[in-house]
Motif scaffolding. Structure first.
Motif, mmCIF file in Angstrom:
data_model
loop_
_atom_site.group_PDB
_atom_site.id
_atom_site.type_symbol
_atom_site.label_atom_id
_atom_site.label_comp_id
_atom_site.label_asym_id
_atom_site.label_seq_id
_atom_site.Cartn_x
_atom_site.Cartn_y
_atom_site.Cartn_z
ATOM 1 N N PRO A 1 0.820 -1.208 0.000
ATOM 2 C CA PRO A 1 0.000 0.000 0.000
ATOM 3 C C PRO A 1 0.858 1.264 0.000
ATOM 4 O O PRO A 1 2.046 1.212 0.301
ATOM 5 N N ILE A 2 0.208 2.364 -0.341
ATOM 6 C CA ILE A 2 0.821 3.679 -0.147
ATOM 7 C C ILE A 2 0.177 4.252 1.108
ATOM 8 O O ILE A 2 -1.046 4.392 1.182
ATOM 9 N N LEU A 3 0.990 4.546 2.112
ATOM 10 C CA LEU A 3 0.473 5.205 3.306
ATOM 11 C C LEU A 3 0.690 6.697 3.141
ATOM 12 O O LEU A 3 1.817 7.132 2.878
ATOM 13 N N PRO B 1 2.117 8.323 -7.845
ATOM 14 C CA PRO B 1 0.813 8.169 -8.505
ATOM 15 C C PRO B 1 -0.063 7.154 -7.770
ATOM 16 O O PRO B 1 0.398 6.070 -7.412
ATOM 17 N N LEU B 2 -1.325 7.514 -7.510
ATOM 18 C CA LEU B 2 -2.206 6.661 -6.705
ATOM 19 C C LEU B 2 -3.034 5.705 -7.564
ATOM 20 O O LEU B 2 -3.622 4.757 -7.052
ATOM 21 N N GLU B 3 -3.073 5.968 -8.839
ATOM 22 C CA GLU B 3 -3.875 5.175 -9.787
ATOM 23 C C GLU B 3 -3.661 3.667 -9.584
ATOM 24 O O GLU B 3 -2.531 3.189 -9.623
ATOM 25 N N GLY B 4 -4.745 2.971 -9.327
ATOM 26 C CA GLY B 4 -4.690 1.511 -9.223
ATOM 27 C C GLY B 4 -4.068 0.966 -7.944
ATOM 28 O O GLY B 4 -3.937 -0.237 -7.787
ATOM 29 N N ARG B 5 -3.704 1.833 -7.016
ATOM 30 C CA ARG B 5 -3.014 1.385 -5.803
ATOM 31 C C ARG B 5 -3.959 1.326 -4.611
ATOM 32 O O ARG B 5 -4.977 1.989 -4.562
ATOM 33 N N LEU C 1 -3.750 4.075 2.029
ATOM 34 C CA LEU C 1 -4.225 4.246 3.408
ATOM 35 C C LEU C 1 -3.869 5.657 3.866
ATOM 36 O O LEU C 1 -2.693 6.029 3.946
ATOM 37 N N LEU C 2 -4.906 6.422 4.119
ATOM 38 C CA LEU C 2 -4.746 7.808 4.542
ATOM 39 C C LEU C 2 -4.645 7.834 6.062
ATOM 40 O O LEU C 2 -5.495 7.278 6.760
ATOM 41 N N VAL C 3 -3.609 8.467 6.579
ATOM 42 C CA VAL C 3 -3.372 8.470 8.028
ATOM 43 C C VAL C 3 -3.528 9.889 8.575
ATOM 44 O O VAL C 3 -2.760 10.789 8.242
ATOM 45 N N GLU C 4 -4.544 10.074 9.434
ATOM 46 C CA GLU C 4 -4.905 11.410 9.922
ATOM 47 C C GLU C 4 -4.802 11.439 11.453
ATOM 48 O O GLU C 4 -4.869 10.402 12.112
ATOM 49 N N ASP C 5 -4.661 12.618 12.013
ATOM 50 C CA ASP C 5 -4.560 12.721 13.467
ATOM 51 C C ASP C 5 -5.913 12.545 14.157
ATOM 52 O O ASP C 5 -6.056 11.745 15.063
ATOM 53 N N ILE C 6 -6.907 13.313 13.711
ATOM 54 C CA ILE C 6 -8.191 13.277 14.418
ATOM 55 C C ILE C 6 -9.325 13.545 13.444
ATOM 56 O O ILE C 6 -9.189 14.357 12.527
ATOM 57 N N VAL C 7 -10.412 12.842 13.608
ATOM 58 C CA VAL C 7 -11.624 13.144 12.856
ATOM 59 C C VAL C 7 -12.644 13.675 13.850
ATOM 60 O O VAL C 7 -12.992 13.003 14.821
ATOM 61 N N ASP C 8 -13.078 14.899 13.591
ATOM 62 C CA ASP C 8 -14.021 15.586 14.483
ATOM 63 C C ASP C 8 -15.377 15.666 13.770
ATOM 64 O O ASP C 8 -16.160 14.724 13.828
ATOM 65 N N THR C 9 -15.668 16.745 13.046
ATOM 66 C CA THR C 9 -16.922 16.794 12.290
ATOM 67 C C THR C 9 -16.898 15.807 11.118
ATOM 68 O O THR C 9 -17.944 15.333 10.682
ATOM 69 N N PRO D 1 -7.400 5.658 -7.130
ATOM 70 C CA PRO D 1 -6.751 4.565 -6.408
ATOM 71 C C PRO D 1 -7.662 3.339 -6.473
ATOM 72 O O PRO D 1 -8.877 3.485 -6.608
ATOM 73 N N LYS D 2 -7.063 2.173 -6.353
ATOM 74 C CA LYS D 2 -7.867 0.942 -6.355
ATOM 75 C C LYS D 2 -8.717 0.883 -5.086
ATOM 76 O O LYS D 2 -9.830 0.368 -5.085
ATOM 77 N N GLU D 3 -8.157 1.424 -4.013
ATOM 78 C CA GLU D 3 -8.837 1.391 -2.721
ATOM 79 C C GLU D 3 -8.314 2.564 -1.902
ATOM 80 O O GLU D 3 -7.150 2.925 -2.017
ATOM 81 N N LEU D 4 -9.193 3.134 -1.090
ATOM 82 C CA LEU D 4 -8.782 4.252 -0.243
ATOM 83 C C LEU D 4 -9.357 4.027 1.145
ATOM 84 O O LEU D 4 -10.568 4.045 1.326
ATOM 85 N N LYS D 5 -8.493 3.745 2.102
ATOM 86 C CA LYS D 5 -8.954 3.506 3.464
ATOM 87 C C LYS D 5 -8.418 4.582 4.403
ATOM 88 O O LYS D 5 -7.474 5.304 4.063
#
Ligand code: IMP
Ligand code: MG
Length: 171
Positions: free
Chosen positions: A32-34, A85-89, A92-100, A116-120
């Motif tokens: 994956p691409i983090l 390039p994210l195409e087809g990959r 995984l998006l890594v964030e500090d905090i999700v509020d709203t 991207p093939k998948e985005l988590k």
């Protein structure tokens, strides 16, 4: 401002290690691409990636924060774009905090344009009380109901990010 210890260094380290095991198990050899979301996720991202027993690539995005302009297609302005390039990959998006949930929703929307093939999503803190956007959070470190947190990358007006533990901050 009153700062109270909320999550200790040990508790953070233990949870990050658990998350890394879970992520490594889920991705296997898919490389994956983090993508770390700057600035808040830097310490979490660095610890998580180093705990991962997984072939992966890393990159970063930076989104213009609260109150910055969004274009008419409902995208957020990226002041730093991913360079791999994210195409087809699998991404995984890594964030500090999700509020709203607004920021992460717009980030997902924007990154999807790269097919991207998948985005988590992996988030250190899933904060529930003020959620207005439904966000599919795939991995979270800690879930809290409410409150304002600082430390381990989380800031209040760009302060406190460097603290190795997580604190609640009250007036
Ligand atoms: P959202 O768009 O409302 O989900 O807000 C996400 C952004 O708000 C985060 O990336 C943080 O920059 C900021 N934020 C929200 N809650 C906190 C907090 O408790 N501590 C520090 N920053 C926060
Ligand atoms: Mg942030």
């Amino acid at each position: 401002m009153k700062k109270t210890l909320f999550i200790s260094r040990d508790a953070i380290a233990q949870r990050v290690a658990e998350l890394a095991r879970e992520i490594a198990r889920d991705y296997g050899q898919d490389k994956p691409i983090l993508i770390g979301v700057l600035n808040g996720s830097v310490f979490f991202f660095a610890d998580l990636v180093r705990a991962l027993d997984l072939p992966c690539e890393i990159d970063f995005v930076r989104a213009a924060s609260y109150g910055m302009s969004m274009d008419s297609s409902g995208c957020i302005r990226l002041t730093k774009e991913p360079e791999i390039p994210l195409e087809g990959r699998r991404v995984l998006l890594v964030e500090d905090i999700v509020d709203t949930g607004q920021t992460i929703s717009l980030l997902i929307e924007t990154l999807r344009h790269q097919n991207p093939k998948e985005l988590k999503i992996c988030v250190l803190i899933d904060k529930l009380e003020r959620r207005t956007q439904e966000v599919p959070i795939d991995y979270y470190g800690f879930r809290v109901e409410e409150g304002f947190l600082v430390g381990y990358g989380l800031d209040y007006a760009e302060q406190y990010r460097q603290l190795p533990e997580i604190f609640t901050l009250e007036p």
